[in-house]
Design an enzyme around this catalytic site. Structure first.
Site, short mmCIF file in Angstrom:
data_model
loop_
_atom_site.label_atom_id
_atom_site.label_comp_id
_atom_site.label_asym_id
_atom_site.label_seq_id
_atom_site.Cartn_x
_atom_site.Cartn_y
_atom_site.Cartn_z
N ASP A 1 41.43 -15.75 100.71
CA ASP A 1 40.77 -16.71 99.81
C ASP A 1 41.31 -16.56 98.38
OD1 ASP A 1 39.27 -17.86 101.79
OD2 ASP A 1 37.40 -17.78 100.66
N ASP B 1 40.10 -11.47 104.95
CA ASP B 1 39.20 -12.57 104.59
C ASP B 1 39.21 -12.75 103.07
OD1 ASP B 1 37.23 -14.46 104.58
OD2 ASP B 1 35.62 -13.15 105.28
N ASP C 1 43.01 -2.60 97.03
CA ASP C 1 42.66 -2.92 95.64
C ASP C 1 43.91 -3.31 94.86
OD1 ASP C 1 43.14 -0.31 96.39
OD2 ASP C 1 41.81 0.62 94.92
N TYR D 1 33.15 -6.90 110.89
CA TYR D 1 32.33 -8.06 111.27
C TYR D 1 31.79 -7.95 112.69
CZ TYR D 1 34.27 -10.30 107.10
OH TYR D 1 34.64 -10.59 105.81
N LYS E 1 43.12 0.89 103.26
CA LYS E 1 42.41 1.72 102.28
C LYS E 1 42.56 3.15 102.79
CE LYS E 1 39.85 2.11 98.55
NZ LYS E 1 40.39 1.88 97.21
#
Ligand code: NAD
Length: 364
Positions: free
Chosen positions: A251, A247, A223, A141, A191
């Protein structure tokens, strides 16, 4: 003890739920002999309306000069025009940056009384009691280059996932410390198989793990983490992830709690040891937004905001007993059958925002 709190309710249901959180803090202060001085400020859409900016300098000064910030939510259709030059979200993003809030802590708890409120099967959500810890100021970001441009072969865009050793180590340390105060299990998300930052992340997690022999460290690919969160979420204690992964995963995990109205959060620039005051200014907010569809109706669930206030007592002020008193009051009213409309799936007595605040204060 004496503390000053910057109260920034924001827009939509923000003022409705923050009003109840303030009452809960006052009740706990009264009961346990602490003085909380509440200083109110504007942020978001209502600040744009009044001052032309989402984060007026007075609000920022108020936040910086307080012991902690209690924040509601910002935004709404009124300020959504694509041509707008100022956006309500700039208010909260600006404050996070100015206060150096790199650690976002989101507890996710499936209250036994609400297991049927989740769209997942009760046997999947039963027993969930975990923290998702998200790195908040680095990664994709914020990394540069970040831009889009047009070439003769079409449009292109680039974002950069950049992490320094220092940024990775400080968020992982918060993860290890949080796990140490709980069930002593840390799931470090990366990852590793594809990303250079992922390999660095795993390497540093492994190194730090040697300093925390009492904490069981698990490395998990993002994942797989996404899948395990809906297959067997109760196995997690603390899960730590970089900004983008955190993030998305936080959620996803919000679904386990049954309603957006149940989930609190804290954003910190340091994690004090248990029972100690924080050095920096922490920010506490419900994870939900301004809920324009129900704003002004007096039906929003104030529990996420009230539980955020409990997190403030624990993490910023070192008041564990007082935090636990608020959390016990919330559990108590759920057990008694009080429900706001968002968690009324199984029946119970449906009450307004202010009535829910009142019964929680009564229990405190
Ligand atoms: P939202 O969280 O506001 O609402 C999503 C759904 O959850 C809605 O149906 C809403 O009614 C319900 N809900 C949310 N909080 C609730 C509560 N306390 N009690 C009962 N039900 C509740 O998300 P959204 O609709 O995507 O966004 C609405 C606005 O909020 C947008 O302008 C968005 O930008 C803003 N937003 C702000 C923040 C923030 O300030 N941190 C976070 C998310 C969204």
């Amino acid at each position: 003890m004496k503390f000053t709190i910057a109260v920034l309710p924001g827009d939509g249901v923000g003022p409705e739920v923050i009003g109840e959180a303030v009452k809960a803090l006052e009740a706990v202060g009264h009961k346990h002999g602490h003085a909380f001085e509440m200083r109110h400020g504007r942020i978001g859409g209502n600040a744009i309306d009044e001052f032309g900016t989402a984060l007026p300098p007075e609000t920022l000064a108020l936040a910086k000069g307080s012991d902690a910030v209690l924040f509601g939510a910002v935004g709404g259709p009124k300020w959504d025009s694509p041509n707008a030059t100022v956006r309500p979200e700039d208010g909260i993003l600006g404050i996070r940056k100015e206060l150096g809030l790199f650690a976002n802590i989101r507890p996710v708890k499936a209250y036994p009384q609400l297991v049927n409120a989740s769209p997942l099967k009760p046997n999947v959500v039963k027993g969930v009691d975990m923290i998702i810890l998200r790195e908040l100021t680095g990664g994709l970001y914020f990394g540069k280059p970040k831009r889009r441009w047009t070439t003769s072969r079409g449009r292109r865009g680039v974002d950069t996932m950049l992490y320094t050793e220092k940024e990775i180590a400080r968020i992982l340390r918060v993860g290890f410390d949080l796990a140490r105060g709980r069930r002593k299990k840390l799931a470090s998300v990366d990852k590793f198989n594809v990303l250079a930052t992922g390999r660095l992340w795993r390497e540093i997690a492994t190194e730090l793990g040697r300093e925390y022999p009492d904490v069981e460290l698990e490395h998990i690919l993002v994942d797989n983490a996404a899948m395990q969160l809906v297959r067997n979420p109760a196995r997690f204690d603390v899960m730590v992830a970089e900004n983008t992964f955190g993030d998305i995963l936080s959620d996803e995990a919000a679904v386990l709690g049954g309603s957006m109205g149940m989930l609190p959060s804290a954003s910190l620039s340091d994690l004090p040891s248990a029972g100690k005051r924080a050095k920096g200014v922490g920010l506490y907010e419900p994870i939900h937004g301004t809920a324009p569809d129900i704003a002004g109706k007096g039906i929003a669930n104030p529990m996420a905001a009230i539980l955020s206030a409990a997190m403030m007592l624990r993490y910023s002020f070192g008041l564990d007993r007082e935090a636990a008193a608020i959390e016990a009051a919330v559990e108590g009213v759920l057990a008694e059958g009080y429900r706001t409309q968002d968690i009324a799936g199984d029946g119970g007595q449906v009450v307004s925002t202010s009535k829910m605040g009142e019964v929680i204060v009564g229990r405190i």
